[in-house]
Write a protein that holds these residues in place. Structure first.
Motif, PDB file in Angstrom:
ATOM      1  N   THR A   4       0.843  -1.197   0.000  1.00 25.44           N
ATOM      2  CA  THR A   4       0.000   0.000   0.000  1.00 25.44           C
ATOM      3  C   THR A   4       0.879   1.248   0.000  1.00 25.44           C
ATOM      4  OG1 THR A   4      -0.142  -0.026   2.419  1.00 25.44           O
ATOM      5  CG2 THR A   4      -1.886  -1.140   1.196  1.00 25.44           C
ATOM      6  N   LEU A   5       0.572   2.181  -0.893  1.00 26.90           N
ATOM      7  CA  LEU A   5       1.343   3.419  -1.026  1.00 26.90           C
ATOM      8  C   LEU A   5       0.431   4.633  -0.956  1.00 26.90           C
ATOM      9  CD1 LEU A   5       3.705   2.545  -4.024  1.00 26.90           C
ATOM     10  CD2 LEU A   5       4.234   2.373  -1.577  1.00 26.90           C
ATOM     11  N   ALA A   6       0.870   5.645  -0.232  1.00 31.05           N
ATOM     12  CA  ALA A   6       0.241   6.966  -0.281  1.00 31.05           C
ATOM     13  C   ALA A   6       1.006   7.802  -1.292  1.00 31.05           C
ATOM     14  CB  ALA A   6       0.272   7.637   1.086  1.00 31.05           C
ATOM     15  N   VAL A   7       0.325   8.297  -2.312  1.00 33.23           N
ATOM     16  CA  VAL A   7       0.951   9.171  -3.305  1.00 33.23           C
ATOM     17  C   VAL A   7       0.547  10.610  -2.998  1.00 33.23           C
ATOM     18  CG1 VAL A   7       0.981   9.857  -5.739  1.00 33.23           C
ATOM     19  CG2 VAL A   7       1.132   7.441  -5.113  1.00 33.23           C
ATOM     20  N   LEU A   8       1.525  11.453  -2.755  1.00 30.18           N
ATOM     21  CA  LEU A   8       1.285  12.875  -2.536  1.00 30.18           C
ATOM     22  C   LEU A   8       1.452  13.578  -3.877  1.00 30.18           C
ATOM     23  CD1 LEU A   8       1.683  11.815   0.327  1.00 30.18           C
ATOM     24  CD2 LEU A   8       2.986  13.890   0.860  1.00 30.18           C
ATOM     25  N   ASP A   9       0.329  13.971  -4.466  1.00 33.51           N
ATOM     26  CA  ASP A   9       0.344  14.658  -5.759  1.00 33.51           C
ATOM     27  C   ASP A   9       0.514  16.154  -5.499  1.00 33.51           C
ATOM     28  OD1 ASP A   9      -0.027  15.716  -8.255  1.00 33.51           O
ATOM     29  OD2 ASP A   9      -1.973  14.788  -8.620  1.00 33.51           O
ATOM     30  N   ALA A  10       1.713  16.648  -5.770  1.00 35.36           N
ATOM     31  CA  ALA A  10       2.034  18.057  -5.533  1.00 35.36           C
ATOM     32  C   ALA A  10       1.833  18.915  -6.773  1.00 35.36           C
ATOM     33  CB  ALA A  10       3.482  18.189  -5.052  1.00 35.36           C
ATOM     34  N   SER A  11       1.388  18.315  -7.880  1.00 40.01           N
ATOM     35  CA  SER A  11       1.166  19.098  -9.096  1.00 40.01           C
ATOM     36  C   SER A  11      -0.038  20.009  -8.906  1.00 40.01           C
ATOM     37  CB  SER A  11       0.959  18.184 -10.306  1.00 40.01           C
ATOM     38  OG  SER A  11      -0.228  17.418 -10.186  1.00 40.01           O
ATOM     39  N   VAL A  12      -0.084  21.066  -9.709  1.00 36.24           N
ATOM     40  CA  VAL A  12      -1.114  22.095  -9.568  1.00 36.24           C
ATOM     41  C   VAL A  12      -1.996  22.087 -10.812  1.00 36.24           C
ATOM     42  CG1 VAL A  12      -1.564  24.555  -9.252  1.00 36.24           C
ATOM     43  CG2 VAL A  12       0.407  23.487  -8.124  1.00 36.24           C
ATOM     44  N   GLY A  13      -3.320  21.964 -10.610  1.00 37.17           N
ATOM     45  CA  GLY A  13      -4.231  21.975 -11.745  1.00 37.17           C
ATOM     46  C   GLY A  13      -4.345  20.621 -12.406  1.00 37.17           C
ATOM     47  N   ASP A  14      -4.771  20.632 -13.658  1.00 40.01           N
ATOM     48  CA  ASP A  14      -5.027  19.410 -14.418  1.00 40.01           C
ATOM     49  C   ASP A  14      -3.731  18.931 -15.063  1.00 40.01           C
ATOM     50  OD1 ASP A  14      -6.188  17.326 -15.749  1.00 40.01           O
ATOM     51  OD2 ASP A  14      -7.147  18.554 -17.295  1.00 40.01           O
ATOM     52  N   THR A  15      -3.129  17.897 -14.505  1.00 42.74           N
ATOM     53  CA  THR A  15      -1.867  17.368 -15.011  1.00 42.74           C
ATOM     54  C   THR A  15      -1.966  15.840 -15.108  1.00 42.74           C
ATOM     55  OG1 THR A  15      -0.718  16.839 -12.922  1.00 42.74           O
ATOM     56  CG2 THR A  15      -0.754  19.173 -13.621  1.00 42.74           C
ATOM     57  N   PRO A  16      -1.028  15.209 -15.821  1.00 45.50           N
ATOM     58  CA  PRO A  16      -1.029  13.743 -15.917  1.00 45.50           C
ATOM     59  C   PRO A  16      -0.311  13.054 -14.760  1.00 45.50           C
ATOM     60  CG  PRO A  16       0.518  14.682 -17.492  1.00 45.50           C
ATOM     61  CD  PRO A  16      -0.104  15.830 -16.777  1.00 45.50           C
ATOM     62  N   ALA A  17       0.045  13.793 -13.707  1.00 43.38           N
ATOM     63  CA  ALA A  17       0.865  13.224 -12.630  1.00 43.38           C
ATOM     64  C   ALA A  17       0.222  11.988 -12.013  1.00 43.38           C
ATOM     65  CB  ALA A  17       1.126  14.278 -11.559  1.00 43.38           C
ATOM     66  N   GLU A  18      -1.045  12.095 -11.626  1.00 40.63           N
ATOM     67  CA  GLU A  18      -1.702  10.959 -10.973  1.00 40.63           C
ATOM     68  C   GLU A  18      -1.799   9.766 -11.917  1.00 40.63           C
ATOM     69  OE1 GLU A  18      -6.008   9.632  -9.060  1.00 40.63           O
ATOM     70  OE2 GLU A  18      -5.469  11.765  -9.095  1.00 40.63           O
ATOM     71  N   ALA A  19      -2.227   9.986 -13.152  1.00 38.56           N
ATOM     72  CA  ALA A  19      -2.382   8.876 -14.099  1.00 38.56           C
ATOM     73  C   ALA A  19      -1.053   8.177 -14.353  1.00 38.56           C
ATOM     74  CB  ALA A  19      -2.969   9.392 -15.411  1.00 38.56           C
ATOM     75  N   ASN A  20       0.019   8.945 -14.494  1.00 39.02           N
ATOM     76  CA  ASN A  20       1.335   8.348 -14.736  1.00 39.02           C
ATOM     77  C   ASN A  20       1.765   7.465 -13.568  1.00 39.02           C
ATOM     78  OD1 ASN A  20       1.793   9.427 -17.290  1.00 39.02           O
ATOM     79  ND2 ASN A  20       2.773  11.273 -16.495  1.00 39.02           N
ATOM     80  N   LEU A  21       1.586   7.961 -12.342  1.00 37.53           N
ATOM     81  CA  LEU A  21       2.028   7.189 -11.184  1.00 37.53           C
ATOM     82  C   LEU A  21       1.148   5.968 -10.955  1.00 37.53           C
ATOM     83  CD1 LEU A  21       3.081  10.123  -8.856  1.00 37.53           C
ATOM     84  CD2 LEU A  21       4.573   8.400  -9.892  1.00 37.53           C
ATOM     85  N   ARG A  22      -0.149   6.102 -11.180  1.00 37.70           N
ATOM     86  CA  ARG A  22      -1.013   4.928 -11.056  1.00 37.70           C
ATOM     87  C   ARG A  22      -0.617   3.856 -12.073  1.00 37.70           C
ATOM     88  NH1 ARG A  22      -5.272   5.058  -7.739  1.00 37.70           N
ATOM     89  NH2 ARG A  22      -6.081   7.060  -6.983  1.00 37.70           N
ATOM     90  N   ARG A  23      -0.210   4.278 -13.262  1.00 35.15           N
ATOM     91  CA  ARG A  23       0.191   3.315 -14.295  1.00 35.15           C
ATOM     92  C   ARG A  23       1.474   2.586 -13.912  1.00 35.15           C
ATOM     93  NH1 ARG A  23       1.292   6.725 -18.139  1.00 35.15           N
ATOM     94  NH2 ARG A  23       3.514   6.627 -17.705  1.00 35.15           N
ATOM     95  N   GLU A  24       2.417   3.300 -13.332  1.00 37.95           N
ATOM     96  CA  GLU A  24       3.742   2.734 -13.102  1.00 37.95           C
ATOM     97  C   GLU A  24       3.895   2.037 -11.755  1.00 37.95           C
ATOM     98  OE1 GLU A  24       5.868   2.477 -15.414  1.00 37.95           O
ATOM     99  OE2 GLU A  24       4.917   3.802 -16.866  1.00 37.95           O
ATOM    100  N   LEU A  25       3.063   2.361 -10.785  1.00 39.68           N
ATOM    101  CA  LEU A  25       3.199   1.781  -9.450  1.00 39.68           C
ATOM    102  C   LEU A  25       2.308   0.546  -9.323  1.00 39.68           C
ATOM    103  CD1 LEU A  25       3.145   5.087  -7.371  1.00 39.68           C
ATOM    104  CD2 LEU A  25       5.141   3.600  -7.734  1.00 39.68           C
TER     105      LEU A  25
END
Length: 237
Positions: A4-25
């Motif tokens: 189990t991982l907590a991902v802290l998304d520090a990006s601002v606004g609409d970015t691909p950060a969450e989708a990228n990390l969900r794909r790779e983790l």
């Protein structure tokens, strides 16, 4: 049992950060948008459930005066003191360094595009990653001083590319980027057209393929988080 991982998304606004990390983790991931003031529970709370923490990139600088950055600093220090494995990426790499006693400065220029990186020594985070590897970079700040007691794990001509202190890791590069994200980030930069064009020209099938080796750090970090036996540190004064 799934890690189990907590991902802290520090990006601002609409970015691909969450989708990228969900794909790779390859783990049970819960994402918290910390730039919106949404944080995981305290590491000492009864509902804490995470084996590790991953911190994303951001469009801000870690030394900017935002309430959420100050709150994140206090939160991550408690997690570090509890000896929970942490992986910071780009902004997250710089944020961890600053929060744990290092120093981050403005480079006065951008490192942008697929760049070569050299490993230094051995560490489980880099098991299976070549001594020389390629990954995408997009940042204009750098670590000037790693935290006390930290080991530098990778470098290039622009400075520290990875470090470890205790169970906390930082990587300056973006192993989670796919080609579309690399192009999107490059197009969003306020840089001369010729610089943008040169970087876009370097986003090739060959470069994307070469960068796949860096993604191994995600599987390695998940293994670290899954098998780590926390040793609680003495509280900071």
């Amino acid at each position: 049992m799934e890690t189990t991982l907590a991902v802290l998304d520090a990006s601002v606004g609409d970015t691909p950060a969450e989708a990228n990390l969900r794909r790779e983790l390859d783990a049970d991931v819960t994402v918290y948008e910390i730039s919106e003031g949404v944080f995981p529970p305290s590491v000492s709370a009864s509902d804490w459930q995470f084996d590790g923490v991953v911190i994303s990139g951001s469009q801000t600088s870690v030394y900017d005066d935002h309430d959420w950055i100050h709150e994140a600093t206090e939160w991550v220090r408690r997690v570090y003191e509890a000896d929970v494995p942490i992986l910071g990426i780009c902004w997250g790499h710089q944020f961890l360094a600053q929060a744990l006693g290092g120093r981050v400065v403005d480079m006065g220029a951008y490192e942008l595009g697929y760049e070569s990186i050299t490993r230094i020594g051995d560490d489980p985070l880099f098991d299976g990653v070549p001594a020389e590897f390629v990954s995408f970079e997009t940042h204009s700040d750098r670590i000037a001083e790693v935290p006390p007691g930290a080991a530098t794990l990778a470098r290039n001509e622009n400075g520290v590319q990875a470090f470890r202190v205790g169970s906390a890791y930082g990587v300056q590069f973006h192993p989670e980027y796919d080609r579309r994200t690399a192009e999107w980030v490059t197009d969003s930069k306020d840089l001369p057209d010729e610089r943008i064009r040169a970087v876009l020209d370097g986003i090739t099938d060959e470069a994307v393929e070469q960068s796949r080796a860096a993604k191994t750090v995600f599987d390695n970090f998940i293994d670290i988080a899954a098998t780590h036996q926390p040793v609680r540190r003495r509280p900071s004064r």
